[in-house]
Each structure stands twice: as C-alpha cells, then as structure tokens.
Design an enzyme around this catalytic site. Structure first.
Site, PDB file in Angstrom:
ATOM      1  N   CYS A  91       0.796  -1.234   0.000  1.00 21.83           N
ATOM      2  CA  CYS A  91       0.000   0.000   0.000  1.00 21.83           C
ATOM      3  C   CYS A  91       0.824   1.277   0.000  1.00 21.83           C
ATOM      4  O   CYS A  91       0.681   2.114  -0.896  1.00 21.83           O
ATOM      5  CB  CYS A  91      -0.931   0.004   1.212  1.00 21.83           C
ATOM      6  SG  CYS A  91      -2.259  -1.215   1.129  1.00 21.83           S
ATOM      7  N   HIS A 145      -1.350   5.829   2.257  1.00 27.81           N
ATOM      8  CA  HIS A 145      -1.495   4.821   3.306  1.00 27.81           C
ATOM      9  C   HIS A 145      -1.576   5.504   4.669  1.00 27.81           C
ATOM     10  O   HIS A 145      -2.352   5.099   5.536  1.00 27.81           O
ATOM     11  CB  HIS A 145      -0.312   3.843   3.274  1.00 27.81           C
ATOM     12  CG  HIS A 145      -0.376   2.796   4.337  1.00 27.81           C
ATOM     13  ND1 HIS A 145      -1.278   1.754   4.302  1.00 27.81           N
ATOM     14  CD2 HIS A 145       0.346   2.625   5.486  1.00 27.81           C
ATOM     15  CE1 HIS A 145      -1.108   0.989   5.367  1.00 27.81           C
ATOM     16  NE2 HIS A 145      -0.138   1.497   6.100  1.00 27.81           N
TER      17      HIS A 145
END
Length: 503
Positions: A91, A145
């Site tokens: 991510c 993220h």
C-alpha cells in the site's frame, strides 16, 4: 510624489474595472487567483478513485462473476488499460510512488511505515502540484497509506476512519478478547492480533455504517460545495482490503458455491524469495498459523472479497451519479486505479507482497473529455505515468521530478505504445527483486544490496495471461532470452546502482 501616487491609484482602479468587464471575476492580479469557472474555462477538474487490493477481475476486464456495474460503465466512457502495473505491491510505497510520479528507489520508500513527508518534505506531489495551480484539493478515505501524509497539500483532508466492523457482537467479542489478553500479559503483537477480529463480516446495515459509505457521502457533499471551482479530488475506498466486511446486500449478490478453490501448487522451480507466508491474513481470527486454508475457508473469503468489490463499486457509482447530477462530467477527468493486485488462494497463497503477476497487475482506467471513449489498450503502463499524464492533459507542465511518461498519446490513440516493458520491485531484507514485464514475459532478478550480485532469477511465460506454472530461468533453451531481458532490466535508470548500498 503625491501626484504620482494619485495617478497610480487611478491606474489600479482602471485595471480593476477592466478585469471585471473581461472576466466577471474581480481581482485579476491577486497573489492567488480564485480558481472559478470564469477564469479557468478551459481547464479540467480531476476526480481520482483509489481502491485498495483490487484485482483486475471486473466485468470490464472480462470477469463476469464479479458484479461491478459502475466501474464497468466508467470503463465504457474512457480508456481501460489492460496491462497496467504498480511499482510495488504494498500500500504505502505504491501510493507514494503514484502520487509523486517517482519510483520507490527514487523516494527511498519501500515499507509501510514511512510517509513521503518524512524523507522528502519538499517533494512535488500531485495534490501539491494542483494546489499550486489554483485547484481546490480534497482527500477522502484511504488515499495515501498514512492518512495525514502530505497534509499541507490538501485544501480539505478527511479524518482517518478506523471502524472495521459493524456488528455489535463482533465489536463486543474483540473488546473482550483484548481485555483478556491484557490480563494475561500477552505481548504487543498478540494483542494487535486479538484486536483484528474475524477476517470477514456480514452485517445487515446501510452502506454508511462502514467507512467507505461515509467516504462516498463526504465526497458527494464536497462536490456540491466546489462545483463552481476547479478541484482535484481523491476518493479512497478501503475495500476490498481485509477484513472482508460489507453490508449483507452485497454478500447476497453471490452464491458461495459459485467460488472455486484455486490450484495450490507453487510454480515449479520458484525461489523462496518469490513468495511470502501471507501473515497479513493469518493475523485474523480463525486463520491457521501455518499451512493452507481449508476449501470452505477459501470459498468463504473469496465470497467476502467479491462482496467487498461490489460494495466499493456501489460507492464509486454514488459519487459519479452526483458528478453527473451537477453537470460536471464533461469538465472532469476521472481516474480509477487499484493500488496493487491480490492473491485469493492462487498458489495456495493470499494477499500481496510479491513481484508476481497477480500482485503487480492492476485495474486502471481514465475517462477524459476530448479523448477516446469506450476503448481498451494493450499499451504497457506504470503508475508513475499517472502524474505526468494528469499534468499534461490539464494544460500544465510535467514536473522535472517525475520519473514516468505521459499517457496523453495513448488516451488519444489507444493503440499507441510508449513502453517496451514495465518495472515492479519488492524488498526482502537486503535483497530486492526487480521484475520486468513485457508483452509476454515476466523476468525477475533478486539483487543483494551489499554485493550487487543476482542471487535468484525468475522467468514466467504469460503469453495467455494465465497463472505461470513453471519458472523457466534455469532452462537452457531460454538462455539468450534471459540475457536480453537482464540487459534491458539493468539499463534502466534505477536498477543496480540504486539497489547497491553506497559505501
């Protein structure tokens, strides 16, 4: 002196009067021009959907078992990229790479824990770029993220939402297990696992009971408030990321028996570096500490993943419906991407964290006024190409910091090719795997960062785009091909030199 000042004031008033007549917008020479429709008639908004852990298995990609009508409809209104690849199947680095237009080796970020503002506080990112050009910039849901990363670049940044479950019984169970763990004095990692709860949830609730439903609502409200200004709006949906928790109506779209159990065999001859033990899933309740999931668990989780994809798709549809209602579709560039792929029991494995095709191949589409509609392209693209593309098609200059290439020509003529291959990478301690994907082959070299030596190689044939069954790197018949691919890989700007630690 008084006469000069008086004349200067008269001149300023005259200029102000002319600017009102010409623009209808007041102060033309303010330090920061108001980004209204009157001054930016030829510029386009940007609406950018970020979807977590989304495989390119949607109706528009020919996978009819998934119900994704809203994303499928968006694909018919723009260009769908069939061969799009993220820079790293994780991510944080994937999102940072895309938002900055820089490779992970350029930013130096290859882990989950480092925000870009920590190591590159002055980095030119997309929200910063568009804000400097007079756009209102918005971040809703999971965009970076780290939710507050790059926070000065956003006009509005939604607060982080941590709700993962909606059923009271689920939440009560997590609370009780956590309290019991504290009493037993378990270590912090065990405590975090107890707090994760089950890997899936079926809740008879409205969409807004979960963060993604709330994110869609916030985006819709903000569209209404900014409809007369230029905006760069990122809307990030967390699903289908674990836990596979979604309202019951999305689970009801599917039958459990419709989901098969994939072949669990690893590709013959693959190095151990190529795979992980998928601890991300094992941390959830009821998941085995080692070994494979049962057939029932596999079908259960695949059902949950599909439900979450349909849930995310519905939220995309809500936001797009409001865009249409406000009459903004023809003045808005729409981008949708998945930050990386995902394994759903394929090879007996789960989650991402590899250089495999399943983890690096992503869904990506762009609907832009004035460009092709209802087209698909086989052009190989990387996610570092997104920033240069949006800069160009909104009439701006591409920042020098960008590593990628503009896809403007591909959007105009989808049969255009701008790359011979796409690069992805993944670190394993002091060894990093660099993967080259061309039209047929995926070639990977695992490079020791201290010595620069190649410690393992992979060569997979994806001519039919099916799962690779055998690593061909040691096959003498492919020696010349490997030499050619290795040369291509190692003549890219960042391989080897950036992989080796400097003295």
């Amino acid at each position: 002196m008084k006469t000069i000042n008086f004349q200067f004031q008269i001149l300023k008033l005259f200029i102000l009067f002319v600017s009102v007549l010409l623009t209808g917008n007041g102060i033309l020479f303010a330090d920061e021009p108001s980004p209204t429709r009157a001054t930016t008639a030829n510029k386009k908004n940007v609406l950018f959907f970020h979807i977590d852990d989304l495989r390119p298995e949607l109706g528009c990609y020919g996978k009819t078992y998934i119900q994704s009508p809203n994303i499928d409809a968006l694909a018919t209104q723009g260009v769908l990229f069939k061969r799009a690849y993220c820079q790293q199947a994780l991510c944080a680095p994937s999102r940072i790479s895309m938002m900055s237009g820089m490779y992970p080796d350029t930013t130096g970020i290859c882990d989950l824990w480092t925000p870009i503002t920590k190591v590159m506080p002055d980095a030119m990112t997309m929200p910063r770029y568009f804000k400097q050009r007079g756009y209102e910039t918005f971040s809703f849901g999971k965009v970076y993220h780290h939710t507050r990363d790059d926070k000065k670049s956003w006009t509005k940044l939604s607060p982080k939402k941590t709700i993962k479950y909606a059923n009271k019984d689920t939440l009560d169970g997590i609370k009780q297990r956590t309290e019991d763990g504290k009493k037993r004095g378990v270590d912090i990692n065990t405590l975090r696992t107890l707090g994760k709860g089950p890997a899936f949830e079926i809740a008879d609730v409205d969409d807004e009971a979960y963060p993604d439903g709330q994110t869609a609502y916030e985006a819709i409200e903000s569209l209404r408030g900014v409809k007369d200004k230029l905006f760069f709006m990122c809307v990030g949906f967390a699903k289908p990321h674990l836990p596979f928790a979604a309202p019951k109506k999305y689970w009801d779209l599917y039958q459990r028996d419709d989901f098969d159990v994939p072949d669990r065999a690893l590709p013959e001859g693959s190095p151990s570096l190529a795979f992980t033990k998928w601890g991300e899933l094992r941390n959830y309740m009821g998941m085995p500490d080692s070994g494979h999931l049962s057939d029932d668990q596999t079908r259960e989780l695949k059902h949950g993943y599909a439900a979450c994809v349909s849930f995310a798709d519905a939220q995309v549809g809500k936001v797009l419906a409001e865009l249409d209602r406000l009459g903004l579709r023809e003045s808005t560039i729409i981008v949708l991407w998945g930050d990386h792929g995902y394994k759903l029991g394929d090879y007996g494995a789960w989650c991402k964290h590899t250089n495999l095709e399943l983890d690096t191949h992503i869904p990506f589409m762009v609907s832009a006024p004035g460009f092709a509609k209802g087209e698909q392209t086989d052009s190989l693209v990387e996610m570092v190409d997104v920033f240069p593309t949006l800069a160009k098609i909104t009439g701006g200059d591409v920042p020098e910091s960008c590593d990628g290439k503009s896809l403007e020509e591909v959007l105009a003529k989808p049969d255009t090719k701008i790359r011979d291959f796409a690069i992805s990478q993944y670190p394993r301690g002091k060894t990093t795997g660099y993967s080259l994907r061309n039209a047929r082959w995926r070639y990977t070299e695992w490079i020791n960062s201290t010595s620069g030596n190649v410690v393992a190689r992979e060569l997979f044939d994806h001519q039919s785009l099916s799962l690779a069954k055998r690593n061909l790197a040691d096959d003498p018949q492919h020696a010349s091909l490997i030499a050619e691919l290795s040369k291509q890989l190692n003549t890219t700007d960042r391989i080897i030199a950036l992989a080796i630690e400097k003295p």
